[in-house]
Design a protein around this motif. Sequence first.
Motif, mmCIF file in Angstrom:
data_model
loop_
_atom_site.group_PDB
_atom_site.id
_atom_site.type_symbol
_atom_site.label_atom_id
_atom_site.label_comp_id
_atom_site.label_asym_id
_atom_site.label_seq_id
_atom_site.Cartn_x
_atom_site.Cartn_y
_atom_site.Cartn_z
ATOM 1 N N GLU A 1 -4.680 -11.304 -0.003
ATOM 2 C CA GLU A 1 -4.224 -12.131 -1.125
ATOM 3 C C GLU A 1 -5.179 -13.294 -1.362
ATOM 4 O O GLU A 1 -5.410 -13.680 -2.512
ATOM 5 C CB GLU A 1 -2.817 -12.646 -0.849
ATOM 6 C CG GLU A 1 -2.238 -13.441 -2.023
ATOM 7 C CD GLU A 1 -0.832 -13.934 -1.744
ATOM 8 O OE1 GLU A 1 -0.111 -14.210 -2.718
ATOM 9 O OE2 GLU A 1 -0.462 -14.054 -0.558
ATOM 10 N N SER B 1 -5.966 -12.382 -4.879
ATOM 11 C CA SER B 1 -4.904 -13.095 -5.611
ATOM 12 C C SER B 1 -3.653 -12.251 -5.806
ATOM 13 O O SER B 1 -2.776 -12.602 -6.584
ATOM 14 C CB SER B 1 -5.411 -13.594 -6.980
ATOM 15 O OG SER B 1 -6.473 -14.491 -6.796
ATOM 16 N N TRP B 2 -3.572 -11.119 -5.170
ATOM 17 C CA TRP B 2 -2.316 -10.366 -5.120
ATOM 18 C C TRP B 2 -2.147 -9.842 -3.696
ATOM 19 O O TRP B 2 -3.095 -9.621 -2.972
ATOM 20 C CB TRP B 2 -2.272 -9.217 -6.129
ATOM 21 C CG TRP B 2 -3.360 -8.195 -5.965
ATOM 22 C CD1 TRP B 2 -4.590 -8.210 -6.516
ATOM 23 C CD2 TRP B 2 -3.293 -7.003 -5.152
ATOM 24 N NE1 TRP B 2 -5.321 -7.120 -6.120
ATOM 25 C CE2 TRP B 2 -4.538 -6.354 -5.280
ATOM 26 C CE3 TRP B 2 -2.313 -6.419 -4.347
ATOM 27 C CZ2 TRP B 2 -4.832 -5.153 -4.636
ATOM 28 C CZ3 TRP B 2 -2.607 -5.231 -3.697
ATOM 29 C CH2 TRP B 2 -3.844 -4.613 -3.846
ATOM 30 N N LYS B 3 -0.885 -9.651 -3.327
ATOM 31 C CA LYS B 3 -0.583 -9.366 -1.924
ATOM 32 C C LYS B 3 -0.105 -7.925 -1.756
ATOM 33 O O LYS B 3 0.852 -7.498 -2.394
ATOM 34 C CB LYS B 3 0.491 -10.335 -1.429
ATOM 35 C CG LYS B 3 0.695 -10.340 0.067
ATOM 36 C CD LYS B 3 1.616 -11.502 0.442
ATOM 37 C CE LYS B 3 1.741 -11.676 1.932
ATOM 38 N NZ LYS B 3 2.550 -12.864 2.262
ATOM 39 N N ASN C 1 -12.530 -9.217 -7.607
ATOM 40 C CA ASN C 1 -11.669 -8.291 -8.342
ATOM 41 C C ASN C 1 -11.365 -7.042 -7.532
ATOM 42 O O ASN C 1 -10.350 -6.381 -7.746
ATOM 43 C CB ASN C 1 -12.309 -7.889 -9.669
ATOM 44 C CG ASN C 1 -12.414 -9.067 -10.615
ATOM 45 O OD1 ASN C 1 -11.505 -9.898 -10.670
ATOM 46 N ND2 ASN C 1 -13.512 -9.151 -11.350
ATOM 47 N N GLU D 1 -6.863 -3.915 -7.697
ATOM 48 C CA GLU D 1 -5.545 -4.354 -8.178
ATOM 49 C C GLU D 1 -4.812 -3.223 -8.883
ATOM 50 O O GLU D 1 -3.598 -3.088 -8.774
ATOM 51 C CB GLU D 1 -5.701 -5.545 -9.124
ATOM 52 C CG GLU D 1 -4.367 -6.152 -9.524
ATOM 53 C CD GLU D 1 -4.522 -7.470 -10.269
ATOM 54 O OE1 GLU D 1 -3.501 -8.090 -10.567
ATOM 55 O OE2 GLU D 1 -5.675 -7.869 -10.518
ATOM 56 N N ASN D 2 -5.555 -2.371 -9.613
ATOM 57 C CA ASN D 2 -4.902 -1.300 -10.360
ATOM 58 C C ASN D 2 -4.619 -0.069 -9.491
ATOM 59 O O ASN D 2 -4.107 0.929 -9.960
ATOM 60 C CB ASN D 2 -5.737 -0.893 -11.575
ATOM 61 C CG ASN D 2 -7.140 -0.440 -11.187
ATOM 62 O OD1 ASN D 2 -7.466 -0.372 -10.001
ATOM 63 N ND2 ASN D 2 -7.961 -0.140 -12.188
ATOM 64 N N ARG E 1 1.745 -4.697 -0.107
ATOM 65 C CA ARG E 1 3.009 -4.520 0.597
ATOM 66 C C ARG E 1 2.737 -4.179 2.058
ATOM 67 O O ARG E 1 1.787 -3.463 2.373
ATOM 68 C CB ARG E 1 3.831 -3.395 -0.029
ATOM 69 C CG ARG E 1 4.504 -3.762 -1.346
ATOM 70 C CD ARG E 1 5.549 -2.714 -1.716
ATOM 71 N NE ARG E 1 4.961 -1.385 -1.799
ATOM 72 C CZ ARG E 1 5.643 -0.252 -1.600
ATOM 73 N NH1 ARG E 1 6.931 -0.292 -1.285
ATOM 74 N NH2 ARG E 1 5.058 0.919 -1.718
ATOM 75 N N ASP F 1 -1.967 -11.430 3.951
ATOM 76 C CA ASP F 1 -2.277 -12.783 3.475
ATOM 77 C C ASP F 1 -3.768 -12.934 3.189
ATOM 78 O O ASP F 1 -4.159 -13.566 2.194
ATOM 79 C CB ASP F 1 -1.851 -13.820 4.522
ATOM 80 C CG ASP F 1 -0.342 -13.919 4.692
ATOM 81 O OD1 ASP F 1 0.387 -13.510 3.764
ATOM 82 O OD2 ASP F 1 0.093 -14.405 5.754
ATOM 83 N N LYS G 1 -13.032 -15.528 -4.377
ATOM 84 C CA LYS G 1 -12.172 -14.570 -5.061
ATOM 85 C C LYS G 1 -12.981 -13.373 -5.574
ATOM 86 O O LYS G 1 -14.118 -13.514 -6.016
ATOM 87 C CB LYS G 1 -11.467 -15.242 -6.243
ATOM 88 C CG LYS G 1 -10.497 -16.350 -5.832
ATOM 89 C CD LYS G 1 -9.300 -15.793 -5.086
ATOM 90 C CE LYS G 1 -8.287 -16.880 -4.767
ATOM 91 N NZ LYS G 1 -7.140 -16.348 -4.007
ATOM 92 N N PRO H 1 -3.158 -0.373 -5.957
ATOM 93 C CA PRO H 1 -2.795 -1.237 -4.830
ATOM 94 C C PRO H 1 -2.688 -0.486 -3.511
ATOM 95 O O PRO H 1 -2.153 0.619 -3.446
ATOM 96 C CB PRO H 1 -1.450 -1.838 -5.249
ATOM 97 C CG PRO H 1 -0.924 -0.915 -6.283
ATOM 98 C CD PRO H 1 -2.103 -0.345 -6.982
#
Length: 970
Positions: free
Chosen positions: A69, A73-75, A172, A41-42, A77, A66, A170, A44
């Motif tokens: 995500e 839990s984050w999508k 991290n 996440e940090n 670009r 998708d 899920k 991306p």
Amino acid sequence: MSFFMYLHIKSGIINILIVVTVFLFTVQFQAQERKTFFIKENDPVKIVYDNQGTTLDSIVSYLLADDLERVLSWKPRVLKFNGDLDLENAILIGNYKSKFIKTYVKDTINSNFLSQSESFFTGLRKNVNNAPNFIIAGTDARGTAYGVFSISEQIGVNPWYWWADVPTIKKNEIRINATDKYSNEPSVKFRGIFLNDEDWGLQPWAAKTFEPEISDIGPKTYSKIFELLLRLKANTIWPAMHPSTKAFFHYSENPKIAKLYHIVVGTSHAEPMLRNNVDEWKKSYGKFDFKSNQETILKYWDQRVKEAKDIHGIYTVGIRGIHDSGMEGVSSTKEGAELLTTVIKKQRELLSKYNEKPINTIPQAFTVYKEVLKLYDFGIDLPQDITLVWTDDNYGYIRRLSDSLEQQGSGGSGVYYHASYWGRPHDYLWLSTTSPFLIKEEMLKAYEMNARNMWILNVGDIKPASYEMQLFLDMAYDINPFLEKRSIINHQQSFYENIFGKDNAHKITALKNSYYELAYERKPEYMGWSQTEPTTPVKATAYNPYNYGDEINLRLGYYERLGNVSDSIYKSLPVELKSTFFQLIHYPVKGAMYMNQKHLYRDLAEKYEQSNRVEANVFKDKSLAAYDSIIYITEQYNLHISNGKWNHIMSMQPRKLPVFDKPSIDISISESNPMGISYQIEGYVDKGSELPTFYKGFGDSYYIDVFLTKQGKEKWHFKNLPKYLKVSKHSGLLESDNNKYSERIKFSVDWNLISKEDNINTVFYLRVGSEIFPIKVNIQDYKEVNCNECFYEKNGFAVAYAASGFQENTRGDVVWKPVKGLGYTSSVMQAVPFKMKPLDTLHFSRNHPKLKYQFYTESITDTAKLVLAALPSHPLTKNHKVRVGVQWDNEEINIVNFETYGRSEEWKQNVLRNLAIKEMNVSLKKKGKHTLTIYMIDEGVALDFIYVKTNAETLPYSLLEETNNKIKYQ
């Protein structure tokens, strides 16, 4: 050299070795790190697809975003490539041969990979600034898509995430294995499904729940289906085509969606030239008779070929009736064959008219289905570049495959196979119960016979046949893992482990295989012993509550255990997995259980009424309760799981056939004596007052039932029991007020307690209330009982429980091979390999592999019957039959042929019971040892089990055993 100098040098060498080892370990560790692509996440990641690529590159890029995500839990670009070569920490998606990908992948690749279709490369490459990017590149658009979805699976997104609501765990961060991978080309060229008989599930669900804006199966539904196909590495669709559904081309967006997803659109055996006759052939067009209405029909086809010239299509050639019926307007096979030749010639002219490609490069298929086989065999001029598509008999057994001459055609051959079917002798549209072992064996047979150009599976509504669809398409994509012996068990456990975890995978695999095993003997839809086309009323099943250990209660017991296991697993699962388990496992298992209970409890009620058993009314209530339970779990499926997402997808009574009806049971008990008694019958008629014969060394166990014939309570007990007779209970009390209407007492013999002085054939007594019943005990001994691989006549039957229980199996270029998981015994003996020609019928003893069995009999008779049971398979090619040579003792060899023809009554019974049975007379001229020899003739024959019977009683329907709780396929 001094000792100390030696130590110094040795110490230095050791230090050098340590340094080198550490260095190599560090390099290896760093190399390993370089082969892992991290997504955090940090930091991306971006997804970049080729701006010069196909529409599918864009679609799968967004689908991958998708999927990420769902895990993170984050999508990420999603970007279209703009020429920036400094891309870093990106997933790059495109064609392997494109300028975009070549910028990053500069390897010299084996030309074989570049020439492969639908293949992909994945691996880590660095940009000009030495920053990492992950590459997914296909040799074509579908290859790229398969590469993308292979990564989706690797990160934990199941292909059935949407269609079976499989949740995603899920995380991290994600670590993608970035070691270079070059996939193989798919094993089968065109791989896909046929949406069929959609009237009771897919169509009402799409119309009322998912796509109400058009009230039909339309582009929104098809986009979900196409995504699933690509995730399963398939490429072909035969669209839904029943009267309830508008034709695929009726909605202009449907073919556009297919083109965007690069899905190949074909049509079934009854829909030539991508036309849906059911919806598109109007009455105003006249008869669908090419002989009298050629101009109209050609114009009808011309319109579709013109409309479809830019999509990926496979054109079904030939002609049949409007909908799954014979060709109209012809009066003889000769006329039909000649007309078919003309039709195909005209169709190819239309294809050439609208396509610039040579005609032999345009995919075309000729499906040899039903009456078309007769026309094909008579002789038609079929161009060699047309794919010859063979079919199963609608019940899982392939009717025929290409012989060596047919295999030379450039169009190759394929198979159209059923996991769902509407038609005679009976539908199976509700639950999917086709054995995975049968699917594997039949499709391996097809692959070995070079049917590798097209595999299509009739999946009905998709939902009931999810696992069967996964298995079929996995085999079509990569056949190699399925060449292993335990491939089906491994595939099932992997499938369920990926969804429900390792701890549950084995339990679910065992549960589902027991489910398949019970349905193999009789599908839930066939438990009414009724037929359709024409439709007949339900009647009593062939299961018997008195013979062979009580076939009815044995089957009920097995299903009850399955239901309990399913309940237990369901309750133990976390809430997020319950819906998925309900769809894939719980509903089919419990539905099959309730359907069997509905019919078998009805049987018990009606049969027990004949003995005035008060308990008959109890079983009537249980039958009705089972019907109510089917209603309840079907409502759960439609209304409650996944918050109503699947409302209208499941019908508990497709086509409203009688087997699905509420049972009609009229019970009347004439109360007389307070209690009654019934005996287990084993092999011959109920003698009324004796147990079947016990045989020394066999561990036989038999029973009697005591039961109430009127309300109240009654005591019972035994008198004068011989000391060697073990009994499960010596006395008891029946009370209607406590719902204890009957009791089953089991008997066995302790042979250590029998002395020479004992009267081993004796009588003991059962006292029931004021009545006394004499019961005779019969004991028999065989001198040669120590033969483990021999079969013994007992109570009129000599039973070879499995054909795999042979004493001798000779081998040669062709062999009898045991195949696990098939047949009533879950272990058939099959004649292989398939590519051989039939053996001659003249020189059995010298040239033919043979199986030998040894029997011991106690009867002397000229009217004994040898009963051979085999899979109801069909001749391997037009040069084969389904024959074996059979020799009893040293008598002459008889040829037995299991082949059936058309839709004969014999074939109907074979597919309903999933068994082919042949009988022949044998002579038992003496007591004792006899030898049965079975000689191979035709490859593909699969022997299941053998009986020798010396009386006129019917055979047992079931091979279930009360003590056989093990999983037979292992």
